[in-house]
Motif scaffolding. Sequence first.
Motif, PDB file in Angstrom:
ATOM      1  N   MET A 116       0.840  -1.192   0.000  1.00 52.35           N
ATOM      2  CA  MET A 116       0.000   0.000   0.000  1.00 52.35           C
ATOM      3  C   MET A 116       0.878   1.246   0.000  1.00 52.35           C
ATOM      4  O   MET A 116       1.835   1.339   0.754  1.00 52.35           O
ATOM      5  CB  MET A 116      -0.925  -0.012   1.218  1.00 52.35           C
ATOM      6  CG  MET A 116      -1.977  -1.126   1.187  1.00 52.35           C
ATOM      7  SD  MET A 116      -3.091  -1.096   2.586  1.00 52.35           S
ATOM      8  CE  MET A 116      -1.986  -1.622   3.883  1.00 52.35           C
ATOM      9  N   LYS A 156      -5.313   4.413   1.871  1.00 53.50           N
ATOM     10  CA  LYS A 156      -4.187   4.144   0.988  1.00 53.50           C
ATOM     11  C   LYS A 156      -4.611   3.289  -0.196  1.00 53.50           C
ATOM     12  O   LYS A 156      -5.563   2.516  -0.112  1.00 53.50           O
ATOM     13  CB  LYS A 156      -3.065   3.447   1.755  1.00 53.50           C
ATOM     14  CG  LYS A 156      -2.414   4.310   2.813  1.00 53.50           C
ATOM     15  CD  LYS A 156      -1.296   3.558   3.512  1.00 53.50           C
ATOM     16  CE  LYS A 156      -0.641   4.421   4.570  1.00 53.50           C
ATOM     17  NZ  LYS A 156       0.442   3.688   5.282  1.00 53.50           N
ATOM     18  N   GLU A 157      -3.877   3.416  -1.283  1.00 53.94           N
ATOM     19  CA  GLU A 157      -4.131   2.587  -2.448  1.00 53.94           C
ATOM     20  C   GLU A 157      -3.922   1.119  -2.097  1.00 53.94           C
ATOM     21  O   GLU A 157      -2.924   0.740  -1.482  1.00 53.94           O
ATOM     22  CB  GLU A 157      -3.203   2.982  -3.600  1.00 53.94           C
ATOM     23  CG  GLU A 157      -3.513   2.266  -4.895  1.00 53.94           C
ATOM     24  CD  GLU A 157      -2.750   2.839  -6.071  1.00 53.94           C
ATOM     25  OE1 GLU A 157      -2.968   2.352  -7.199  1.00 53.94           O
ATOM     26  OE2 GLU A 157      -1.938   3.776  -5.870  1.00 53.94           O
ATOM     27  N   GLU A 193      -5.770  -0.575   0.011  1.00 52.55           N
ATOM     28  CA  GLU A 193      -6.227  -0.863   1.378  1.00 52.55           C
ATOM     29  C   GLU A 193      -7.661  -1.384   1.364  1.00 52.55           C
ATOM     30  O   GLU A 193      -8.460  -1.058   0.500  1.00 52.55           O
ATOM     31  CB  GLU A 193      -6.151   0.406   2.229  1.00 52.55           C
ATOM     32  CG  GLU A 193      -6.488   0.186   3.695  1.00 52.55           C
ATOM     33  CD  GLU A 193      -6.254   1.407   4.565  1.00 52.55           C
ATOM     34  OE1 GLU A 193      -6.314   1.264   5.795  1.00 52.55           O
ATOM     35  OE2 GLU A 193      -6.017   2.506   4.015  1.00 52.55           O
ATOM     36  N   ILE A 245     -11.480   2.752  -6.810  1.00 55.51           N
ATOM     37  CA  ILE A 245     -11.956   2.383  -5.482  1.00 55.51           C
ATOM     38  C   ILE A 245     -13.316   1.703  -5.611  1.00 55.51           C
ATOM     39  O   ILE A 245     -14.116   2.073  -6.482  1.00 55.51           O
ATOM     40  CB  ILE A 245     -12.045   3.633  -4.564  1.00 55.51           C
ATOM     41  CG1 ILE A 245     -12.233   3.247  -3.100  1.00 55.51           C
ATOM     42  CG2 ILE A 245     -13.124   4.605  -5.038  1.00 55.51           C
ATOM     43  CD1 ILE A 245     -12.003   4.408  -2.141  1.00 55.51           C
ATOM     44  N   TRP A 303     -10.238  -9.114  -3.603  1.00 59.78           N
ATOM     45  CA  TRP A 303      -9.331  -8.050  -3.159  1.00 59.78           C
ATOM     46  C   TRP A 303      -7.864  -8.487  -3.276  1.00 59.78           C
ATOM     47  O   TRP A 303      -7.019  -7.737  -3.773  1.00 59.78           O
ATOM     48  CB  TRP A 303      -9.655  -7.662  -1.715  1.00 59.78           C
ATOM     49  CG  TRP A 303      -8.684  -6.679  -1.133  1.00 59.78           C
ATOM     50  CD1 TRP A 303      -8.515  -5.370  -1.500  1.00 59.78           C
ATOM     51  CD2 TRP A 303      -7.733  -6.935  -0.100  1.00 59.78           C
ATOM     52  NE1 TRP A 303      -7.525  -4.800  -0.743  1.00 59.78           N
ATOM     53  CE2 TRP A 303      -7.030  -5.737   0.123  1.00 59.78           C
ATOM     54  CE3 TRP A 303      -7.426  -8.049   0.677  1.00 59.78           C
ATOM     55  CZ2 TRP A 303      -6.021  -5.626   1.084  1.00 59.78           C
ATOM     56  CZ3 TRP A 303      -6.433  -7.954   1.635  1.00 59.78           C
ATOM     57  CH2 TRP A 303      -5.736  -6.752   1.825  1.00 59.78           C
ATOM     58  N   ARG A 336      -6.341  -6.313  -5.839  1.00 59.97           N
ATOM     59  CA  ARG A 336      -5.814  -5.224  -5.010  1.00 59.97           C
ATOM     60  C   ARG A 336      -6.535  -3.905  -5.274  1.00 59.97           C
ATOM     61  O   ARG A 336      -5.945  -2.821  -5.229  1.00 59.97           O
ATOM     62  CB  ARG A 336      -4.309  -5.060  -5.211  1.00 59.97           C
ATOM     63  CG  ARG A 336      -3.501  -6.154  -4.529  1.00 59.97           C
ATOM     64  CD  ARG A 336      -3.656  -6.100  -3.008  1.00 59.97           C
ATOM     65  NE  ARG A 336      -3.089  -7.286  -2.366  1.00 59.97           N
ATOM     66  CZ  ARG A 336      -3.077  -7.507  -1.061  1.00 59.97           C
ATOM     67  NH1 ARG A 336      -3.642  -6.621  -0.252  1.00 59.97           N
ATOM     68  NH2 ARG A 336      -2.560  -8.599  -0.556  1.00 59.97           N
ATOM     69  N   THR A 359      -8.700  -0.941  -4.138  1.00 62.63           N
ATOM     70  CA  THR A 359      -8.976  -0.286  -2.863  1.00 62.63           C
ATOM     71  C   THR A 359     -10.458  -0.431  -2.542  1.00 62.63           C
ATOM     72  O   THR A 359     -11.310  -0.163  -3.394  1.00 62.63           O
ATOM     73  CB  THR A 359      -8.594   1.202  -2.935  1.00 62.63           C
ATOM     74  OG1 THR A 359      -7.243   1.300  -3.398  1.00 62.63           O
ATOM     75  CG2 THR A 359      -8.724   1.873  -1.576  1.00 62.63           C
TER      76      THR A 359
END
Length: 258
Positions: A1, A33-34, A36, A154, A180, A184, A186
């Motif tokens: 992250m 955060k990216e 997260e 996101i 996720w 990955r 967010t």
Amino acid sequence: MGVPLLEIKRLDKSFETKNGTVRALSGIDLNVKEGEFLTVIGPSGCGKSTLLKIVAGLDTDYAGEVRLGGEKVAGPGIDKGFIFQEPRLFPWLTVEKNIAADLSLKRPEVRREVDRLIELVRLKGFEKSYPRELSGGMAQRVSIARALLRYPKILLLDEPFGALDAFTRAHMQEVLLDIWQNNRTTMVFVTHDIDEAVFLANRVVILKPRPGEIRDIVPIDLTFPRKKSSVAFQELRYKVLSAFEKLDELELIESAGI
């Protein structure tokens, strides 16, 4: 992250009602955060869904600042995926066509990505099924796949598993973690369920009601996969529960599901 993807500064939100002004959110400062996975939890009326809609650009009438990727959020867009409490599928389209929506499956790159997402959300074999032939959990997986096809920065999820039975809900939590960990993307996930919040998150944001303010942010430094029966999990669950001590007893029972 890495560096913050989502920045919220001094966010205030009020509603005008026939009984006067109601402050829904007050002084929200939050960075995500990216990459997260953040969960937001709190009692009914604390502004969780309102916060999510503001981040999504569905509500722009507020004071403060909300930025995504350094840019001010000025309205909805494909860079912000939103998953509602209930699946919102087109009943006349199959699973694969619901995921593609306005994109043509005849385009090879779309076909490949739809096939990849169907595999990712564990719907292989149901490509030609219609929404009426799906369970609630399966329908939500279609909604998630459709949002991911647009490569959002996101993914915002507003109690997406709230209407599911306990077994299906647990299964969907595992599926979402798989998504996720593979993508990955967010994620900001609103829930009433403390176990769910701790099970999914890198951090749990706890809101207090009237007006909605951040009471605490609890880091969840557990490795994946997680076991809800483990001592470490139960210790963190208790830590989150303890943050509700100043809420009245009814709000505590409702929030904790006990």
